[in-house]
Design a protein around this motif. Sequence first.
Motif, mmCIF file in Angstrom:
data_model
loop_
_atom_site.group_PDB
_atom_site.id
_atom_site.type_symbol
_atom_site.label_atom_id
_atom_site.label_comp_id
_atom_site.label_asym_id
_atom_site.label_seq_id
_atom_site.Cartn_x
_atom_site.Cartn_y
_atom_site.Cartn_z
ATOM 1 N N GLY A 1 0.567 -1.032 0.152
ATOM 2 C CA GLY A 1 0.283 0.244 -0.476
ATOM 3 C C GLY A 1 0.697 1.099 0.281
ATOM 4 O O GLY A 1 1.977 1.281 -0.511
ATOM 5 N N CYS A 2 0.229 2.197 0.515
ATOM 6 C CA CYS A 2 0.797 3.517 0.006
ATOM 7 C C CYS A 2 1.735 4.144 1.301
ATOM 8 O O CYS A 2 2.383 2.969 2.274
ATOM 9 N N GLN A 3 2.587 5.229 1.158
ATOM 10 C CA GLN A 3 3.458 5.646 2.293
ATOM 11 C C GLN A 3 3.093 5.696 4.522
ATOM 12 O O GLN A 3 3.706 5.202 4.911
ATOM 13 N N THR B 1 -1.150 -4.354 5.405
ATOM 14 C CA THR B 1 -1.134 -4.601 4.268
ATOM 15 C C THR B 1 -2.346 -3.337 3.758
ATOM 16 O O THR B 1 -2.945 -2.090 4.245
ATOM 17 N N CYS B 2 -3.390 -3.707 2.552
ATOM 18 C CA CYS B 2 -3.867 -2.559 1.631
ATOM 19 C C CYS B 2 -5.140 -2.821 1.509
ATOM 20 O O CYS B 2 -5.219 -3.822 1.140
ATOM 21 N N ALA B 3 -5.833 -1.834 1.413
ATOM 22 C CA ALA B 3 -7.587 -2.607 0.548
ATOM 23 C C ALA B 3 -7.844 -1.630 -0.251
ATOM 24 O O ALA B 3 -9.043 -1.878 -0.929
ATOM 25 N N GLY C 1 -3.070 -3.293 9.319
ATOM 26 C CA GLY C 1 -3.259 -2.172 7.987
ATOM 27 C C GLY C 1 -4.722 -2.878 7.571
ATOM 28 O O GLY C 1 -5.339 -3.049 9.063
ATOM 29 N N CYS C 2 -4.732 -1.537 6.765
ATOM 30 C CA CYS C 2 -6.729 -2.046 6.025
ATOM 31 C C CYS C 2 -6.761 -2.563 6.208
ATOM 32 O O CYS C 2 -8.288 -2.544 5.693
ATOM 33 N N MET C 3 -6.558 -4.057 5.467
ATOM 34 C CA MET C 3 -7.574 -4.772 4.690
ATOM 35 C C MET C 3 -8.065 -5.688 6.551
ATOM 36 O O MET C 3 -8.441 -5.757 6.150
ATOM 37 N N THR D 1 -11.414 2.479 6.388
ATOM 38 C CA THR D 1 -10.052 1.543 6.974
ATOM 39 C C THR D 1 -9.372 2.633 8.294
ATOM 40 O O THR D 1 -8.422 2.035 8.670
ATOM 41 N N ARG D 2 -9.558 4.098 7.677
ATOM 42 C CA ARG D 2 -8.530 4.246 8.589
ATOM 43 C C ARG D 2 -9.265 5.719 10.066
ATOM 44 O O ARG D 2 -8.643 6.474 9.718
ATOM 45 N N GLY D 3 -10.427 5.839 8.990
ATOM 46 C CA GLY D 3 -11.401 7.201 10.299
ATOM 47 C C GLY D 3 -11.168 8.211 9.709
ATOM 48 O O GLY D 3 -10.760 8.076 8.784
HETATM 49 FE FE1 F3S Z 1 -2.861 3.459 2.069
HETATM 50 FE FE2 F3S Z 1 -4.283 1.052 0.743
HETATM 51 FE FE3 F3S Z 1 -5.176 2.313 3.295
HETATM 52 S S1 F3S Z 1 -3.453 3.166 -0.358
HETATM 53 S S2 F3S Z 1 -4.658 4.491 3.354
HETATM 54 S S3 F3S Z 1 -2.921 1.208 2.690
HETATM 55 S S4 F3S Z 1 -5.776 1.512 1.536
#
Ligand code: F3S
Length: 446
Positions: free
Chosen positions: A15-17, A51-53, A83-85, A169-171
């Motif tokens: 996912g992201c930074q 993880t990323c979602a 993480g987000c997932m 996922t991050r509120g």
């Molecule tokens: Fe980033 Fe992916 Fe979560 S882009 S904010 S890790 S859904």
Amino acid sequence: MTQDARSTVYIETYGCQMNVSDSELMLGKLAAAGYSPVETPDEADVILLNTCAIRDHAEQRVIGRLGELKRAMKAGSVVGVAGCMAQRLGPELLTKARHVSLVIGPDGYRALPELVAKARDGERSVQTSFDMEEHYEDFAPRRFDKVKAWIPVQRGCDYRCTYCIVPYTRGAERSRKLDDVVREARQVVEEGISEITLLGQTVNSYHDGSADFAELLRAVGAVPGVRRLRFTSPHPNDFSDAVVDAMGEVEAVCEHVHLPMQSGSTSMLKRMLRRYSREEYLACVDRLRARVPGIGLTTDIIVGFPGETDAEFEETLSAVRAVGFDDAYTFKFSPREGTPATRMPAEWTVSDEVAAERLARLIEVVRAGAREKNLRLLGERREVLVEKPARRGELLQARSRDYKTVLIPGDESLLGQYLTVELTGTTGSTFTGTVVRARDPLPVAG
Ligand code: F3S
Ligand code: SAH
Ligand code: SF4
């Protein structure tokens, strides 16, 4: 089994930074609890996937990876999904993957050592509550990068773009106190790092109750030793005059903005609930260019969002040509469960075939524009910061203030140094350069 002096942890980040930054916090927290980081999962007592979602593909990769880990993990080790997932799926992950014993969302990392200890004692747990106060202020991040530092300044997101899972996922959005950010910036400089990237989902909407993003840029830019200051990702609507002025005036702020456009069509942008029109986006670009001459511009674009017509897609292409982006991250729309886009009329669905074709055309247009721009830059000089060994050959990867990647000859002793290079060649996207001044001529800013 509980932790002993030789316990080890392995973290893999998707996912992201913001996730990279969170992994640095998690690793710091676990290091403080006695864990040593290791480079591969098969030697670790604790394996964490952060993880990323954002798109289905991101989640599928994690599912695949969990399958691999099941075979690779050593006896007695535990696997956690963060993480987000993890936040999105919660307890479902425990049923889906029997070898996962810990599921922990982005606001739960304070409990990490305790939950990891429980997992190692055989107890499976899920921690997915949001905490509006949580900024992990007392954590000492273990930074992966020795040259650049990520500093989170805001968590969560208050926009509700109809395609996006992040608010779920991050509120809700919250900002760190300016003083805490400045304290971390000073610390980063003490660690020998002079380039900082401030992080937030809509980072320029930062407001800590008394200071806004313009003030934050000025405060961090004034920290002695901060030579380059970047931020990601801003939202076009939050570029107040004060922020744009600060970008122009604060010497450390680099001449580059990643400005997600998503679409060049006002009607599409409306369906995406981006809260700006094509014209407003283009006007934002004009304001940035007027105040920060030569500014590099990169963006994110989605194709195949529900209801996207050929005409709307053409408007995206024409906006890309009109702006002349230096680069763009392009995505096929991926429906995310629970987001408003999934409740749009079924007949609005764009077929995968059409979306794939649009994506290919868009990439062509982005590349052609970037190439044309980059060819014009040949022969120019840039100050670059040497970031890491390049993937190919004996080269080093360096980066200019306007975010151009420049490959230069040299050995690892140059890592972390500022050099002046001449841009001698381009693939159309990245450059090769020759060093014209090896010594750092400038005093450290601030
Ligand atoms: Fe980033 Fe992916 Fe979560 S882009 S904010 S890790 S859904
Ligand atoms: N907070 C940032 C973006 C975070 S997500 C911002 O607002 O700019 C990074 C990028 O992923 C987005 O800019 C968008 O282009 C893309 N994205 C988000 N959700 C998506 C989805 N459901 N399908 C395809 N791409 C998506
Ligand atoms: Fe998602 Fe929109 Fe928030 Fe960015 S601003 S994180 S795209 S909801």
